[in-house]
Design a protein around this motif. Structure first.
Motif, PDB file in Angstrom:
ATOM      1  N   THR A   1      90.729  36.102  23.118  1.00  0.00           N
ATOM      2  CA  THR A   1      90.404  34.854  22.518  1.00  0.00           C
ATOM      3  C   THR A   1      89.618  34.258  23.648  1.00  0.00           C
ATOM      4  N   TYR A   2      88.571  33.403  23.068  1.00  0.00           N
ATOM      5  CA  TYR A   2      87.863  32.539  24.041  1.00  0.00           C
ATOM      6  C   TYR A   2      87.667  31.091  23.705  1.00  0.00           C
ATOM      7  N   GLN A   3      88.049  30.300  24.649  1.00  0.00           N
ATOM      8  CA  GLN A   3      88.209  28.788  24.149  1.00  0.00           C
ATOM      9  C   GLN A   3      87.001  28.011  24.854  1.00  0.00           C
ATOM     10  N   CYS A   4      86.214  27.096  24.013  1.00  0.00           N
ATOM     11  CA  CYS A   4      85.284  26.214  24.467  1.00  0.00           C
ATOM     12  C   CYS A   4      85.937  25.170  25.132  1.00  0.00           C
TER      13      CYS A   4
ATOM     14  N   TRP B   1      87.480  24.532  20.722  1.00  0.00           N
ATOM     15  CA  TRP B   1      87.471  25.607  19.295  1.00  0.00           C
ATOM     16  C   TRP B   1      87.726  27.105  20.148  1.00  0.00           C
ATOM     17  N   ILE B   2      88.431  27.843  19.520  1.00  0.00           N
ATOM     18  CA  ILE B   2      88.582  29.200  19.776  1.00  0.00           C
ATOM     19  C   ILE B   2      87.893  30.202  19.079  1.00  0.00           C
ATOM     20  N   TYR B   3      87.357  31.082  19.865  1.00  0.00           N
ATOM     21  CA  TYR B   3      86.812  32.220  19.339  1.00  0.00           C
ATOM     22  C   TYR B   3      87.804  33.478  19.348  1.00  0.00           C
ATOM     23  N   ASP B   4      88.143  33.982  18.353  1.00  0.00           N
ATOM     24  CA  ASP B   4      89.077  35.103  18.249  1.00  0.00           C
ATOM     25  C   ASP B   4      88.538  36.350  18.128  1.00  0.00           C
TER      26      ASP B   4
ATOM     27  N   CYS C   1      78.713  27.291  19.580  1.00  0.00           N
ATOM     28  CA  CYS C   1      80.309  26.780  19.141  1.00  0.00           C
ATOM     29  C   CYS C   1      79.772  25.982  17.971  1.00  0.00           C
ATOM     30  N   PRO C   2      80.689  26.616  16.753  1.00  0.00           N
ATOM     31  CA  PRO C   2      80.452  25.954  15.437  1.00  0.00           C
ATOM     32  C   PRO C   2      80.745  24.374  15.382  1.00  0.00           C
ATOM     33  N   GLU C   3      81.844  24.120  16.347  1.00  0.00           N
ATOM     34  CA  GLU C   3      82.275  22.715  16.508  1.00  0.00           C
ATOM     35  C   GLU C   3      81.450  21.563  17.293  1.00  0.00           C
TER      36      GLU C   3
END
Length: 54
Positions: free
Chosen positions: A3-6, A11-14, A39-41
């Motif tokens: 997982t990667y967090q902005c 926001w988290i990309y899993d 990032c979508p957020e």
């Protein structure tokens, strides 16, 4: 899978889930996410993400 967090908005990309809203299917590894993806957020680029353990 990781997982990667902005670091800007949290926001988290899993990798296991992908990002359906951007057409990234489940199982897509971070390195396979397009370099110009945002990032979508908050709209920042991949360079603003850090790997995190959840």
């Amino acid at each position: 899978m990781k997982t990667y967090q902005c670091i800007v908005c949290g926001w988290i990309y899993d990798e296991a889930k992908g990002c359906a809203e951007d057409g990234i299917p489940p199982g897509t590894r971070w390195e396979d996410v397009p370099a110009d993806w945002k990032c979508p957020e908050c709209g920042v680029g991949k360079e603003e993400f850090d790997m995190v353990e959840i």
